[in-house]
Write a protein that holds these residues in place. Structure first.
Motif, short mmCIF file in Angstrom:
data_model
loop_
_atom_site.label_atom_id
_atom_site.label_comp_id
_atom_site.label_asym_id
_atom_site.label_seq_id
_atom_site.Cartn_x
_atom_site.Cartn_y
_atom_site.Cartn_z
N ASN A 66 0.84 -1.19 0.00
CA ASN A 66 0.00 0.00 0.00
C ASN A 66 0.88 1.25 0.00
O ASN A 66 1.59 1.50 0.98
CB ASN A 66 -0.90 -0.01 1.23
CG ASN A 66 -1.86 1.15 1.26
OD1 ASN A 66 -1.78 2.08 0.48
ND2 ASN A 66 -2.80 1.10 2.19
N ALA A 68 0.21 4.15 0.68
CA ALA A 68 -0.09 5.02 1.83
C ALA A 68 0.85 4.72 2.99
O ALA A 68 1.16 5.60 3.78
CB ALA A 68 -1.54 4.85 2.25
N ASN A 73 0.30 8.82 -2.10
CA ASN A 73 -1.09 8.66 -2.54
C ASN A 73 -1.13 7.89 -3.84
O ASN A 73 -0.25 8.05 -4.70
CB ASN A 73 -1.75 10.01 -2.74
CG ASN A 73 -1.88 10.76 -1.44
OD1 ASN A 73 -2.20 10.19 -0.41
ND2 ASN A 73 -1.62 12.07 -1.48
#
Length: 74
Positions: A66, A68, A73
Motif C-alpha cells: 500500500n 499510503a 497517494n
C-alpha cells in the motif's frame, strides 16, 4: 496504464523514494516512488545501487503493498 515493458522505459532519475520499515530501519527498508500514472518503482535501501523493480498500481495491490504506508497517494 503502463504495461510491464513500458514500466522499464520510464525515467526514474530524480524520482523521490520514500521508505517504509517493518521494524527497526537498521536492517534496511523497502523504498517506493511514483514514476508515472499508475507506475511505481520499488527499491531496497540495503542495496541502493541495485535497479529498483517496477510495478503497476494493480500489481502493488495484488502484492499487498500500500503506497499510503510510505506516505504516498495512489
Amino acid at each position: 496504464m503502463q504495461n510491464g515493458t513500458d514500466l522499464y522505459a520510464l525515467d526514474i532519475n530524480g524520482a523521490s523514494f520514500a521508505q517504509a520499515c517493518g521494524g527497526p530501519c537498521t536492517e534496511g527498508c523497502v523504498t517506493l516512488a511514483r514514476i508515472g500514472d499508475g507506475a511505481w518503482a520499488l527499491g531496497d535501501s540495503k542495496r541502493p545501487d541495485a535497479q529498483p523493480l517496477r510495478f503497476t498500481t494493480e500489481e502493488l495491490d495484488a502484492a499487498g503493498i500500500n503506497p499510503a504506508r510510505f506516505g504516498l497517494n495512489v
